[in-house]
Design a protein around this motif. Structure first.
Motif, PDB file in Angstrom:
ATOM      1  N   GLU A  31     -29.373 -39.809  65.456  1.00  0.00           N
ATOM      2  CA  GLU A  31     -30.198 -38.836  65.253  1.00  0.00           C
ATOM      3  C   GLU A  31     -30.631 -38.013  66.244  1.00  0.00           C
ATOM      4  OE1 GLU A  31     -33.041 -40.150  61.809  1.00  0.00           O
ATOM      5  OE2 GLU A  31     -32.560 -41.901  62.965  1.00  0.00           O
ATOM      6  N   SER A  32     -31.378 -36.999  66.289  1.00  0.00           N
ATOM      7  CA  SER A  32     -31.483 -35.879  67.429  1.00  0.00           C
ATOM      8  C   SER A  32     -32.491 -36.722  68.359  1.00  0.00           C
ATOM      9  CB  SER A  32     -32.553 -34.686  66.982  1.00  0.00           C
ATOM     10  OG  SER A  32     -33.415 -35.121  66.144  1.00  0.00           O
ATOM     11  N   HIS A  47     -23.795 -35.125  63.580  1.00  0.00           N
ATOM     12  CA  HIS A  47     -24.730 -35.874  62.878  1.00  0.00           C
ATOM     13  C   HIS A  47     -24.265 -36.206  61.436  1.00  0.00           C
ATOM     14  CE1 HIS A  47     -26.198 -31.999  62.204  1.00  0.00           C
ATOM     15  NE2 HIS A  47     -26.483 -32.485  61.208  1.00  0.00           N
ATOM     16  N   LEU A  75     -22.273 -37.845  59.094  1.00  0.00           N
ATOM     17  CA  LEU A  75     -21.509 -39.296  59.133  1.00  0.00           C
ATOM     18  C   LEU A  75     -20.124 -38.974  58.287  1.00  0.00           C
ATOM     19  CD1 LEU A  75     -24.406 -40.069  59.914  1.00  0.00           C
ATOM     20  CD2 LEU A  75     -23.706 -42.333  59.559  1.00  0.00           C
ATOM     21  N   TYR A 116     -29.629 -50.751  62.033  1.00  0.00           N
ATOM     22  CA  TYR A 116     -29.630 -49.188  62.089  1.00  0.00           C
ATOM     23  C   TYR A 116     -28.563 -48.432  61.377  1.00  0.00           C
ATOM     24  CZ  TYR A 116     -30.225 -44.698  63.858  1.00  0.00           C
ATOM     25  OH  TYR A 116     -30.250 -43.140  63.990  1.00  0.00           O
ATOM     26  N   LEU A 151     -28.642 -46.050  58.499  1.00  0.00           N
ATOM     27  CA  LEU A 151     -28.213 -44.620  58.633  1.00  0.00           C
ATOM     28  C   LEU A 151     -27.137 -44.394  57.451  1.00  0.00           C
ATOM     29  CD1 LEU A 151     -28.641 -42.324  60.754  1.00  0.00           C
ATOM     30  CD2 LEU A 151     -26.705 -43.215  61.842  1.00  0.00           C
ATOM     31  N   ALA A 163     -28.744 -43.969  54.131  1.00  0.00           N
ATOM     32  CA  ALA A 163     -29.514 -42.623  54.099  1.00  0.00           C
ATOM     33  C   ALA A 163     -28.868 -41.642  53.703  1.00  0.00           C
ATOM     34  CB  ALA A 163     -30.298 -42.286  55.261  1.00  0.00           C
ATOM     35  N   GLY A 201     -41.412 -44.609  59.436  1.00  0.00           N
ATOM     36  CA  GLY A 201     -41.727 -43.854  60.779  1.00  0.00           C
ATOM     37  C   GLY A 201     -40.726 -42.957  61.460  1.00  0.00           C
ATOM     38  N   ASP A 202     -41.022 -42.460  62.825  1.00  0.00           N
ATOM     39  CA  ASP A 202     -40.179 -41.692  63.430  1.00  0.00           C
ATOM     40  C   ASP A 202     -39.466 -42.522  64.604  1.00  0.00           C
ATOM     41  OD1 ASP A 202     -40.739 -39.034  62.070  1.00  0.00           O
ATOM     42  OD2 ASP A 202     -42.613 -39.500  62.990  1.00  0.00           O
ATOM     43  N   PRO A 203     -38.378 -42.150  65.185  1.00  0.00           N
ATOM     44  CA  PRO A 203     -37.761 -42.587  66.320  1.00  0.00           C
ATOM     45  C   PRO A 203     -38.784 -42.587  67.577  1.00  0.00           C
ATOM     46  CG  PRO A 203     -36.213 -41.103  65.286  1.00  0.00           C
ATOM     47  CD  PRO A 203     -37.520 -40.821  64.746  1.00  0.00           C
TER      48      PRO A 203
END
Lengths: 325, 343, 308
Positions: free
Chosen positions: A51-52, A216, A218, A253, A257, A260, A279-281
């Motif tokens: 991810e970014s 990004h 996939l 992870y 990913l 998702a 949550g967020d990274p």
């Protein structure tokens, strides 16, 4: 070093200082890339996903030495780039090129297409005279599917997809062995993306290129890549052959990913189980202790929050950084 | 870990909520007239999720922003058609009536949560502003409601975060704020304009699941604009595919993916690699470029890129015909196309 | 709070820099003894001049002189005006109230006219009001103030005899110089407000605001205007600096007893210490105004307040 290894990245770190105040003192560092190691084999496409903020783009740029790495080694065809002089790097760069994400921003709007493609030829003195240069430009334009008659046009006269072809042509001008493709299709419309992907694939076959394909998307990465690496917060989490990674991922992870990504198949989507990450990274300026993913990991235990897992070979050709697999 | 399997297709919908007929929107620019919408028709039932799919410039966003007359004017102008919301034509009501619908019965979640919130206003104020416009609450009650809404969309310690500014939230959290705002006055229809495009994959999944579960819980109808056929497969009941300001195909979601009947829809589906595909066949790219919408187009807008195109396609725009129950296609050769004669 | 202290320190550095320049000016024009004594050197003997030089301390190394200059300056001692026969600093501060009064009038005038007009222009661009405002703004920005001043004097002062043409005292005295001074800021801030508003009207969050069903007035004032203020604050802040420094031209035309006219007179008469005091005073005013602008920014934009 193995004959087949074209690029070897060893414990690459790229830290950017955060400066603040009048005196611009360094108040912290963004650990954009924080110790990654991998090989890129001759003729393969290595996909790099995440991810970014995970450091995939920075990794690509540091390999090409567009950034001066904080530490670590980048070997290209057996030579350590970090120890090369600026002049040597410049010469080596002929063999390693980059295709950028934004075809709008990465082409000089005041240069004609022919000049954009001829520029690298001149820099590396690859054409002996103007006529030869003209022939080479025409040849490259043909290779990427651009009409040679458009050589005197400016970038703004082209559509997004065609501009990306110009970007590819520029990268190909010096006959490189290795190209870093940094999100080359994410600015393009769906119906145009496939055109560019097919072109990249065709060129790889015809010219024997090696790609580092950063994206990004996939699905596209699986389609194009021989092997795939998954990055999170400056670290490599998992790396293996593409099919193995997508069909039997090991790292939680990677699993999250993949789950998702929705698949364009409604009945299948209804059956699919999703692992939603909470949550967020975290910020790469202040990464968590232990495993970087431990704050969002659905299976993390106490040990994960304390000790950073080693990036190790789990099965044949399948690397992973997780205590629990 | 959370799993969801809330998904029904077909006839769970209730009464007709929105009916758009022959909507035409044009932009009068210095370069000429841009025909952004060329007479599109569709309907949304209560509780339905309609996805509108298309590439940039297809008119998908203009199409839904026209519903609330939110397109920038000038240069944009809705020049024809009807937008019937529960029987009332939104194009005929005055500004004051329109304002009671905006943010009330119909609300919008915009694409980019970074730019769609006012950077100098606290998020609490931005939410209560919507509430107090439509509901007779004291500022204190509105504030309480805003906090409840933030909690509902999954923002931790919501009461505290009311006084924060947008830049103090991450992208995903900002989109949650936008969703809370859109839900604040119990709308019957939410227009979601690519709400996950600007977000990372794992955050995108969070937002998709959030909207999906809220929709199931509250029974709100949703128009979801997207270019991502995967996301659409996950949450839509019905899908409309747009190309060059036209709806070229419209069908229930399973039907559309299983039996696409317009060459453009087929082209889109074939140009995408699948995440779960082990065997790699060459991607079937759609050749050529989307048309320039400046000036009038003759015939079918997709004809120049279509491998089925014949003389009639280049001369006359195809009417929408029903190829299966609730499956409409605007193509002269849909029989040929859906018979599987894919070149 | 830490932000304010930091900004204060920065302002101090600026004033310090200006003090070096002000001090250096004395030497740039040559031997300060001759600058100060001027024509009087013709009537003096060499030893008299030398005596003066020693008395003034010009024989000492420059850094010692600078140290004593700063030492005196912080106590308000900028030397003595040989022309006015009073301390140089007093010459400036005496004139300051008149300048401040006129500046305030012009400043308020420019604010209350330019911002509302700019907002109105932006709400209905290319309509009659906007077109008129555009023409007026063009005129305001291109007419030189000396010409506007003279025009006003001729019409209202000489022809209609409504207003006094020179001097200060009654409220009538403020009208013409006030307008002359405000004309340019009005025109510029109006255009700036208009373009800034138009710019922000296109933003996504304004569309969000409209989608809530709130009134157009609220969209404009609660959402667009506040965001648009940033560039306007910069401009009006700098204007305030210029106004407080005293307008040489306007003060001269209207015989206004202000700082600007005094400094120019001092330059003409080589009244060196007065010039020095004036320059430092201007630096202090600008530093103060800049601080004010920055504090206003942080009031308007939370991203600055939180250091984002």
């Amino acid at each position: 070093m193995n004959e087949n290894v074209l690029v070897r990245v060893k414990d690459l770190k790229m830290h950017f200082p955060i400066r603040a105040g009048i005196l611009k003192r360094t108040v912290g560092v963004v650990r954009a890339v924080d110790g990654v190691s991998f090989d890129i084999l001759r003729g393969e496409t290595l996909g790099l996903v995440g991810e970014s903020g995970c450091g995939k783009t920075t990794t690509g740029r540091a390999i090409l030495r567009l950034y001066e790495p904080t530490s670590g080694e980048v070997n290209f065809r057996g030579n350590d780039l970090a120890s090369e002089s600026a002049e040597e790097v410049r010469r080596t760069r002929r063999h390693m090129q980059m295709i950028f994400q934004d075809p709008y921003a990465s082409l000089n709007p005041q240069m004609r297409v022919g000049e954009i493609i001829a520029r690298p030829l001149r820099v590396h003195k690859l054409a002996s005279n103007a006529r030869e240069e003209k022939e080479m430009v025409a040849d490259i334009m043909q290779k990427v599917g651009l009409n040679v008659n458009f050589r005197d046009r400016f970038p703004h006269e082209f559509s997004g997809g065609q501009r990306q072809r110009i970007g590819i042509a520029r990268a190909l001008a010096t006959s490189p062995d290795f190209i870093v493709c940094d999100e080359p299709i994410s600015a393009l419309d769906v119906s145009i993306q496939a055109q560019i992907i097919n072109l990249l694939e065709q060129l790889r076959e015809d010219l024997g290129l090696t790609y580092l394909f950063i994206a990004h998307d996939l699905s596209m990465v699986r389609y194009l890549s021989t092997r795939v690496g998954v990055m999170y917060l400056g670290k490599m989490m998992e790396m293996s052959s593409a099919d193995e990674l997508y069909d039997s991922p090991l790292h939680p992870y990677t699993k999250a990913l993949l789950s998702a990504i929705p698949i364009p198949d409604p009945p299948l989507e209804r059956r699919r189980q999703r692992t939603l990450l909470a949550g967020d990274p975290p910020s790469p300026a202040n990464p968590p202790a232990g495993c970087r993913f431990s704050t969002r990991c659905p299976i993390a235990v106490e040990h994960c929050r304390k000790v950073e897992p080693e990036f190790r070979l789990a099965t044949e050709g399948h690397w992973v950084a997780c205590h629990l697999v | 870990m959370e799993t969801t399997s809330l998904h029904t297709t077909g006839s769970k919908q209730g009464k007709r909520l929105l009916e758009v007929r022959n909507l035409e929107t044009k932009f009068y620019t210095a370069d000429g007239v841009v025909n952004a919408l060329n007479g599109i028709s569709y309907s949304v039932d209560e509780g339905e999720c309609l996805a509108i799919v298309g590439e940039s410039g297809s008119g998908k966003t203009v199409g839904v922003l026209s519903i609330l007359r939110l397109i920038q004017s000038p240069p944009g102008r809705i020049v024809g058609g009807e937008i019937l919301f529960k029987g009332t034509d939104l194009l005929k009501i005055d500004d004051k009536e329109l304002r009671t619908i905006r943010g009330g019965a119909i609300s919008v979640i915009f694409q980019d949560p970074m730019t769609s919130l006012n950077p100098v206003m606290r998020v609490g104020a931005q939410i209560t502003e919507n509430i107090r416009e439509h509901e007779n609450l004291t500022s204190r009650q509105a504030r309480q409601k805003a906090a409840d809404l933030l909690g509902m969309v999954g923002i931790p310690t919501p009461a505290k975060r009311l006084d924060d500014y947008p830049h103090q939230f991450s992208g995903g959290m900002r989109q949650r704020v936008m969703i809370a705002m859109a839900l604040s006055c119990s709308p019957q229809l939410i227009i979601a304009d690519e709400p996950t495009t600007a977000l990372d994959v794992t955050i995108q999944a969070q937002i998709v699941e959030l909207i999906k579960s809220l929709q199931a819980e509250l029974g709100t109808a949703v128009i979801w604009i997207s270019h991502d056929l995967g996301v659409v497969a996950r949450l839509a009941d019905n899908v409309a595919v747009m190309y060059a300001g036209h709806i070229v195909e419209k069908a229930p979601v399973d039907e559309l993916y299983a039996r696409p009947a317009h060459p453009y829809t087929i082209g889109l589906l074939n140009s995408l690699p699948r995440l779960d595909a082990r065997i790699k066949t060459k991607l079937k790219a759609i050749g050529g470029l989307p048309p320039n919408l400046l000036g009038m187009l003759q015939g079918c807008a997709f004809a120049p890129r279509c491998m089925f195109a014949t003389q009639i396609c280049r001369e006359q725009a195809p009417p929408a015909i029903e190829v299966a129950p609730r499956h409409q296609v605007a193509c002269w050769h849909s029989e040929l196309v859906s018979a599987g004669e894919r070149p | 709070m830490r932000y304010i202290i930091r900004r204060l320190l920065q302002s101090l550095i600026v004033v310090f820099g200006v003090s070096i320049v002000a001090f250096g000016m004395l030497f740039m024009t040559g031997d300060p003894t001759e600058v100060i004594l001027g024509d009087a050197t013709d009537r003096m003997t060499v030893s008299q001049i030398e005596e003066f030089r020693v008395k003034m301390g010009f024989d000492r190394p420059w850094y010692v002189q600078y140290a004593s200059f700063v030492g005196n300056a912080v106590q308000g001692d900028f030397g003595y005006s040989f022309i006015r026969h009073q301390p140089a600093f007093e010459v400036i501060t005496d004139k300051l109230p008149a300048t401040i009064k006129l500046a305030s009038v012009a400043f308020i005038l420019s604010l209350v006219i330019s911002i509302p007009l700019g907002v109105m222009s932006a709400i209905r661009p290319h309509r009659p009001l906007d077109n008129i405002a555009t023409v007026v703004a063009l005129a305001g920005q291109s007419i030189p103030s000396f010409w506007l001043g003279i025009l006003l004097i001729m019409f209202f002062g000489v022809y209609l005899k409504w207003l006094p043409i020179s001097g200060s005292g009654s409220w009538q005295h403020y009208v013409m110089p006030g307008i002359t001074l405000a004309a340019f800021p009005i025109a510029r801030n109006m255009r700036l407000t208009r373009s800034s508003m138009l710019d922000f009207m296109q933003k996504d969050f304004v569309r969000t605001a409209r989608a809530k069903g709130i009134s157009e007035n609220r969209v404009v004032y609660a959402h667009v205007l506040r965001n648009s203020l940033m560039p306007i604050v910069t401009s009006i802040g700098l204007e305030l600096g210029f106004l407080l420094g005293g307008s040489v031209i306007t003060e001269t035309i209207f015989g206004w007893p202000g700082v600007g006219r005094e400094i120019v007179a001092a330059i003409g008469s080589k009244d060196f210490y007065v010039v020095q005091a004036g320059v430092i005073m201007l630096a202090l005013i600008f530093a103060g105004v800049n601080l004010l602008i920055d504090l206003t920014y942080s009031l308007i934009d939370p991203r600055i307040r939180f250091g984002a």
